[in-house]
Design a protein around this motif. Structure first.
Motif, PDB file in Angstrom:
ATOM      1  N   LEU A 193      -0.370  29.826 -23.424  1.00 55.88           N
ATOM      2  CA  LEU A 193      -0.279  28.631 -22.579  1.00 55.88           C
ATOM      3  C   LEU A 193       1.116  28.495 -21.971  1.00 55.88           C
ATOM      4  O   LEU A 193       1.294  27.821 -20.950  1.00 55.88           O
ATOM      5  N   THR A 194       2.113  29.144 -22.584  1.00 60.39           N
ATOM      6  CA  THR A 194       3.452  29.091 -22.003  1.00 60.39           C
ATOM      7  C   THR A 194       3.491  29.793 -20.651  1.00 60.39           C
ATOM      8  O   THR A 194       4.443  29.596 -19.882  1.00 60.39           O
ATOM      9  N   GLU A 195       2.456  30.586 -20.350  1.00 60.75           N
ATOM     10  CA  GLU A 195       2.375  31.201 -19.027  1.00 60.75           C
ATOM     11  C   GLU A 195       2.395  30.130 -17.945  1.00 60.75           C
ATOM     12  O   GLU A 195       2.921  30.336 -16.846  1.00 60.75           O
ATOM     13  N   VAL A 196       1.803  28.965 -18.258  1.00 56.47           N
ATOM     14  CA  VAL A 196       1.792  27.864 -17.295  1.00 56.47           C
ATOM     15  C   VAL A 196       3.218  27.467 -16.935  1.00 56.47           C
ATOM     16  O   VAL A 196       3.559  27.278 -15.757  1.00 56.47           O
ATOM     17  N   LEU A 197       4.075  27.346 -17.948  1.00 60.51           N
ATOM     18  CA  LEU A 197       5.456  26.955 -17.694  1.00 60.51           C
ATOM     19  C   LEU A 197       6.194  28.045 -16.910  1.00 60.51           C
ATOM     20  O   LEU A 197       6.964  27.747 -15.995  1.00 60.51           O
ATOM     21  N   PHE A 198       5.942  29.304 -17.273  1.00 58.01           N
ATOM     22  CA  PHE A 198       6.556  30.398 -16.524  1.00 58.01           C
ATOM     23  C   PHE A 198       6.059  30.411 -15.077  1.00 58.01           C
ATOM     24  O   PHE A 198       6.838  30.627 -14.143  1.00 58.01           O
ATOM     25  N   ALA A 199       4.758  30.171 -14.887  1.00 54.21           N
ATOM     26  CA  ALA A 199       4.190  30.177 -13.537  1.00 54.21           C
ATOM     27  C   ALA A 199       4.794  29.071 -12.685  1.00 54.21           C
ATOM     28  O   ALA A 199       5.086  29.263 -11.498  1.00 54.21           O
ATOM     29  N   VAL A 200       4.960  27.901 -13.297  1.00 58.47           N
ATOM     30  CA  VAL A 200       5.573  26.780 -12.576  1.00 58.47           C
ATOM     31  C   VAL A 200       7.013  27.123 -12.196  1.00 58.47           C
ATOM     32  O   VAL A 200       7.474  26.839 -11.080  1.00 58.47           O
ATOM     33  N   LEU A 201       7.728  27.758 -13.123  1.00 60.95           N
ATOM     34  CA  LEU A 201       9.113  28.145 -12.853  1.00 60.95           C
ATOM     35  C   LEU A 201       9.183  29.159 -11.713  1.00 60.95           C
ATOM     36  O   LEU A 201       9.984  29.005 -10.775  1.00 60.95           O
ATOM     37  N   TRP A 202       8.339  30.198 -11.782  1.00 61.96           N
ATOM     38  CA  TRP A 202       8.338  31.217 -10.728  1.00 61.96           C
ATOM     39  C   TRP A 202       7.919  30.619  -9.386  1.00 61.96           C
ATOM     40  O   TRP A 202       8.504  30.955  -8.344  1.00 61.96           O
ATOM     41  N   ALA A 203       6.897  29.752  -9.401  1.00 65.54           N
ATOM     42  CA  ALA A 203       6.435  29.136  -8.158  1.00 65.54           C
ATOM     43  C   ALA A 203       7.525  28.266  -7.540  1.00 65.54           C
ATOM     44  O   ALA A 203       7.662  28.178  -6.318  1.00 65.54           O
ATOM     45  N   TRP A 204       8.308  27.609  -8.398  1.00 63.08           N
ATOM     46  CA  TRP A 204       9.410  26.778  -7.908  1.00 63.08           C
ATOM     47  C   TRP A 204      10.516  27.647  -7.300  1.00 63.08           C
ATOM     48  O   TRP A 204      11.006  27.387  -6.195  1.00 63.08           O
ATOM     49  N   LEU A 205      10.898  28.725  -8.022  1.00 61.54           N
ATOM     50  CA  LEU A 205      11.992  29.568  -7.567  1.00 61.54           C
ATOM     51  C   LEU A 205      11.619  30.405  -6.338  1.00 61.54           C
ATOM     52  O   LEU A 205      12.445  30.610  -5.445  1.00 61.54           O
TER      53      LEU A 205
END
Length: 324
Positions: A277-289
């Motif tokens: 589920l931490t993939e969600v946080l990584f995905a949000v981070l990558w999408a933001w950057l």
């Protein structure tokens, strides 16, 4: 000849550190897999902007990954080809559902929803896994697992921000739920496949089968198969289609799927799925950057709730291991 109490204690002490060490390594492998998986939506968005259809993106992703993994998989299978006969069903289901259907549904969801929201819908999978284990195996979850599941669900609701200003496409939500079902199959197959079957072979075989399935979908006209040589944008810069495709194949597929299988075997389907589920946080981070997509405050709070759910389930699993 009976064992002395000292010998029994020594044996227990010698196996326990190894179990803990393997478990700790599994957690780090799962986190690395999640970080790589989190880039898939960002790379896919680049291909969509370049004019690719979801079916074309999924097909190229899996076919490219299968080619990259072919030689390492063949080397890993030397002298163990009989494992294909005993694991063919696992490889088939992994390719059709855990890879093909899961990726296609997710990419279709990304077309209609923000990357983070689409991924959070996909990651209802851990909740589905808990329910399946409960119903099929009469394996009632503990209080900690139930609380962790409720926290994760609460986090998902917060990320969707149904009462806020977020524009949620219902068709995109349905595709996201379809991805959740495919991801559930992925975790079960990864954890249940014969441990002697090299993870890289399961990944390579699954990618090849998934690519063939997507070719059939495109050839029959069920969904459009459209390729293009246009360009997308990353971090405000124009990026050629091939750069997005290379990243999608090598980082978000070859590396992420192989390490994901390794993590599921080390931790089991339930714990591996919750850590993922931490993939969600990584995905949000990558999408933001890389895409400039930043969730609102309520959605970020939902991400924290998801992390809390992961921690509870992980603590419960460690306690259960010590009791055994």
């Amino acid at each position: 000849m009976s064992q002395s109490p000292d010998s029994v204690d020594s044996s227990a002490l010698s196996t326990k550190p190894q179990r803990v060490s393997n478990s700790a390594a599994g957690v780090w492998i799962a986190l690395a897999s999640s970080a790589a998986f989190g880039l898939s939506g960002t790379f896919a968005r680049g291909l969509f902007e370049a004019g690719w259809s979801p079916v074309a993106a999924v097909t190229a992703r899996m076919a490219g990954a299968a080619l990259v993994l072919t030689i390492p998989a063949l080397l890993a299978m030397r002298g163990r080809w009989t494992l294909l006969r005993t694991n063919w069903l696992s490889i088939l289901l992994f390719g059709l559902f855990g890879v093909g259907a899961c990726q296609l549904c997710y990419f279709l969801a990304v077309q209609r929803l923000d990357v983070g929201v689409a991924l959070l819908l996909e990651y209802l999978a851990p909740v589905l896994i808990v329910l399946v284990l409960w119903i099929r195996h009469k394996k009632r979850p503990s209080v900690a697992t139930i609380l962790g599941t409720l926290l994760a669900l609460g986090g998902l609701v917060a990320v969707l921000d149904l009462t806020g200003a977020s524009d949620i496409d219902p068709i995109g939500v349905l595709w996201g739920l379809g991805a959740a079902v495919g991801l559930t199959v992925y975790f079960f197959i990864s954890a249940k496949a014969d441990g002697a079957l090299p993870p890289i072979m399961l990944s390579a075989g699954g990618m090849a089968i998934g690519a063939l399935a997507m070719l059939v979908v495109g050839a029959l006209g069920i969904l459009p198969m459209e390729f293009s040589t246009g360009s997308g944008s990353f971090a405000g810069h124009e990026t050629p289609w091939w750069a997005a495709l290379i990243g999608l194949i090598l980082i978000a597929t070859v590396f992420s799927y192989t390490t994901g299988v390794m993590a599921a075997r080390a931790l089991g389907s339930k714990v591996a799925s919750f850590i993922s589920l931490t993939e969600v946080l990584f995905a949000v981070l990558w999408a933001w950057l890389l895409l400039g997509e930043l969730p609102g405050t309520v959605q970020l709070l939902g991400g924290l709730l998801i992390v809390g759910g992961v921690v509870l389930v992980r603590i419960d699993e460690l306690r259960s291991t010590r009791i055994k």
